[in-house]
Design a protein around this motif. Sequence first.
Motif, PDB file in Angstrom:
ATOM      1  N   GLU A  50       0.843  -1.224   0.167  1.00 50.22           N
ATOM      2  CA  GLU A  50       0.219   0.003   0.199  1.00 50.22           C
ATOM      3  C   GLU A  50       0.923   1.216  -0.054  1.00 50.22           C
ATOM      4  O   GLU A  50       0.824   2.189  -0.874  1.00 50.22           O
ATOM      5  N   LYS A  51       1.817   1.510   0.762  1.00 50.67           N
ATOM      6  CA  LYS A  51       2.703   2.419   1.016  1.00 50.67           C
ATOM      7  C   LYS A  51       3.605   2.684  -0.604  1.00 50.67           C
ATOM      8  O   LYS A  51       3.817   3.773  -0.759  1.00 50.67           O
ATOM      9  N   GLU A  52       3.957   1.579  -1.207  1.00 48.74           N
ATOM     10  CA  GLU A  52       4.758   1.681  -2.299  1.00 48.74           C
ATOM     11  C   GLU A  52       3.888   1.860  -3.467  1.00 48.74           C
ATOM     12  O   GLU A  52       4.319   2.663  -4.355  1.00 48.74           O
ATOM     13  N   HIS A  53       2.693   1.245  -3.421  1.00 51.34           N
ATOM     14  CA  HIS A  53       1.963   1.441  -4.852  1.00 51.34           C
ATOM     15  C   HIS A  53       0.559   2.083  -4.590  1.00 51.34           C
ATOM     16  O   HIS A  53      -0.140   2.305  -5.667  1.00 51.34           O
ATOM     17  N   GLY A  54       0.329   2.372  -3.480  1.00 45.23           N
ATOM     18  CA  GLY A  54      -1.383   2.969  -3.288  1.00 45.23           C
ATOM     19  C   GLY A  54      -2.335   1.755  -3.148  1.00 45.23           C
ATOM     20  O   GLY A  54      -1.808   0.570  -3.612  1.00 45.23           O
ATOM     21  N   ILE A  55      -3.419   2.168  -3.242  1.00 44.43           N
ATOM     22  CA  ILE A  55      -4.539   1.331  -3.239  1.00 44.43           C
ATOM     23  C   ILE A  55      -5.078   0.960  -4.666  1.00 44.43           C
ATOM     24  O   ILE A  55      -5.408   1.829  -5.572  1.00 44.43           O
ATOM     25  N   PRO A  56      -5.195  -0.185  -5.147  1.00 44.54           N
ATOM     26  CA  PRO A  56      -5.280  -0.816  -6.411  1.00 44.54           C
ATOM     27  C   PRO A  56      -6.829  -0.068  -6.690  1.00 44.54           C
ATOM     28  O   PRO A  56      -7.600  -0.084  -6.038  1.00 44.54           O
ATOM     29  N   GLU A  57      -6.884  -0.059  -8.222  1.00 47.28           N
ATOM     30  CA  GLU A  57      -8.136   0.591  -8.722  1.00 47.28           C
ATOM     31  C   GLU A  57      -9.218  -0.487  -8.534  1.00 47.28           C
ATOM     32  O   GLU A  57     -10.321   0.242  -8.253  1.00 47.28           O
ATOM     33  N   GLN A  58      -8.952  -1.506  -8.578  1.00 46.28           N
ATOM     34  CA  GLN A  58      -9.871  -2.489  -8.344  1.00 46.28           C
ATOM     35  C   GLN A  58     -10.707  -2.518  -7.002  1.00 46.28           C
ATOM     36  O   GLN A  58     -11.939  -2.747  -6.850  1.00 46.28           O
ATOM     37  N   ALA A  59     -10.045  -2.186  -5.979  1.00 47.04           N
ATOM     38  CA  ALA A  59     -10.536  -1.786  -4.853  1.00 47.04           C
ATOM     39  C   ALA A  59     -11.541  -0.790  -4.683  1.00 47.04           C
ATOM     40  O   ALA A  59     -12.700  -0.978  -4.109  1.00 47.04           O
ATOM     41  N   GLN A  60     -11.104   0.346  -5.240  1.00 47.30           N
ATOM     42  CA  GLN A  60     -11.879   1.592  -5.412  1.00 47.30           C
ATOM     43  C   GLN A  60     -13.203   1.066  -6.075  1.00 47.30           C
ATOM     44  O   GLN A  60     -14.225   1.557  -5.738  1.00 47.30           O
ATOM     45  N   ARG A  61     -13.040   0.510  -7.432  1.00 46.04           N
ATOM     46  CA  ARG A  61     -14.258   0.108  -8.021  1.00 46.04           C
ATOM     47  C   ARG A  61     -15.238  -0.934  -7.222  1.00 46.04           C
ATOM     48  O   ARG A  61     -16.407  -0.652  -7.223  1.00 46.04           O
ATOM     49  N   PHE A  62     -14.628  -1.734  -6.579  1.00 51.07           N
ATOM     50  CA  PHE A  62     -15.428  -2.787  -5.580  1.00 51.07           C
ATOM     51  C   PHE A  62     -16.281  -1.558  -4.684  1.00 51.07           C
ATOM     52  O   PHE A  62     -17.452  -1.903  -4.367  1.00 51.07           O
ATOM     53  N   TYR A  63     -15.343  -0.679  -3.837  1.00 53.26           N
ATOM     54  CA  TYR A  63     -16.202  -0.057  -2.891  1.00 53.26           C
ATOM     55  C   TYR A  63     -17.269   0.886  -3.449  1.00 53.26           C
ATOM     56  O   TYR A  63     -18.316   0.962  -3.032  1.00 53.26           O
ATOM     57  N   ASP A  64     -17.010   1.194  -4.883  1.00 55.64           N
ATOM     58  CA  ASP A  64     -18.043   2.303  -5.312  1.00 55.64           C
ATOM     59  C   ASP A  64     -19.260   1.212  -5.685  1.00 55.64           C
ATOM     60  O   ASP A  64     -20.412   1.772  -5.576  1.00 55.64           O
ATOM     61  N   LYS A  65     -19.063   0.050  -6.005  1.00 52.99           N
ATOM     62  CA  LYS A  65     -20.135  -0.762  -6.245  1.00 52.99           C
ATOM     63  C   LYS A  65     -20.960  -0.950  -5.280  1.00 52.99           C
ATOM     64  O   LYS A  65     -22.270  -1.015  -5.287  1.00 52.99           O
ATOM     65  N   VAL A  66     -20.365  -1.317  -4.130  1.00 56.66           N
ATOM     66  CA  VAL A  66     -20.962  -1.273  -2.805  1.00 56.66           C
ATOM     67  C   VAL A  66     -21.644  -0.079  -2.564  1.00 56.66           C
ATOM     68  O   VAL A  66     -23.019  -0.324  -2.227  1.00 56.66           O
ATOM     69  N   GLY A  67     -21.179   1.047  -2.515  1.00 53.98           N
ATOM     70  CA  GLY A  67     -21.816   2.374  -2.412  1.00 53.98           C
ATOM     71  C   GLY A  67     -23.079   2.646  -3.258  1.00 53.98           C
ATOM     72  O   GLY A  67     -23.946   3.484  -2.840  1.00 53.98           O
TER      73      GLY A  67
END
Length: 175
Positions: A50-67
């Motif tokens: 996470e510190k080196e590369h940040g949060i993957p785009e797939q995680a944000q997509r999943f979070y947005d789907k839930v929202g």
Amino acid sequence: MKVLAFAASNSRQSINNALVKYATSRIEQAEVEILDLNDFEMPIYSIDREKEHGIPEQAQRFYDKVGGADAIVISFAEHNGSYTAAYKNIFDWVSRIDMKVYQNTPMLLLATSPGPGGAQSVLNTAVNSAPYFAADVKAHLSIPSFFDNFDLEKNTLVNDELTTSLESALKKLTN
């Protein structure tokens, strides 16, 4: 009503996927989106990644789907009494965006397995931990001995008692 659903498994032959598809087909007047966890595959979570590369785009997509969902239906596969690695990894990444992973969305939690336990261990874990992650669990149900209680050819539960329990759980979710 927009319903987001998925099997907490990355198996292409997942019986939990069959169950979640069947359950959501029973919800009237709903737009259902079935997710495939394989579409959200990411490196195994670690703070170093996470510190080196940040949060993957797939995680944000999943979070947005839930929202974007009005309700969520999850059917949990059980690996050695716990979550599958695929589900746990997605969950770990998404929780780094916001610990309120489920964003106060009403949920129906299901689980099944080929054996008589019906993945009850993982379902209990999910039900007990869900409130800590802003899940509004309306109902939960375990389907034991999947192949005895579900007809894959007809895509239906064949056990009347379990069918009644599922219908009751779905009503709690949608009311």
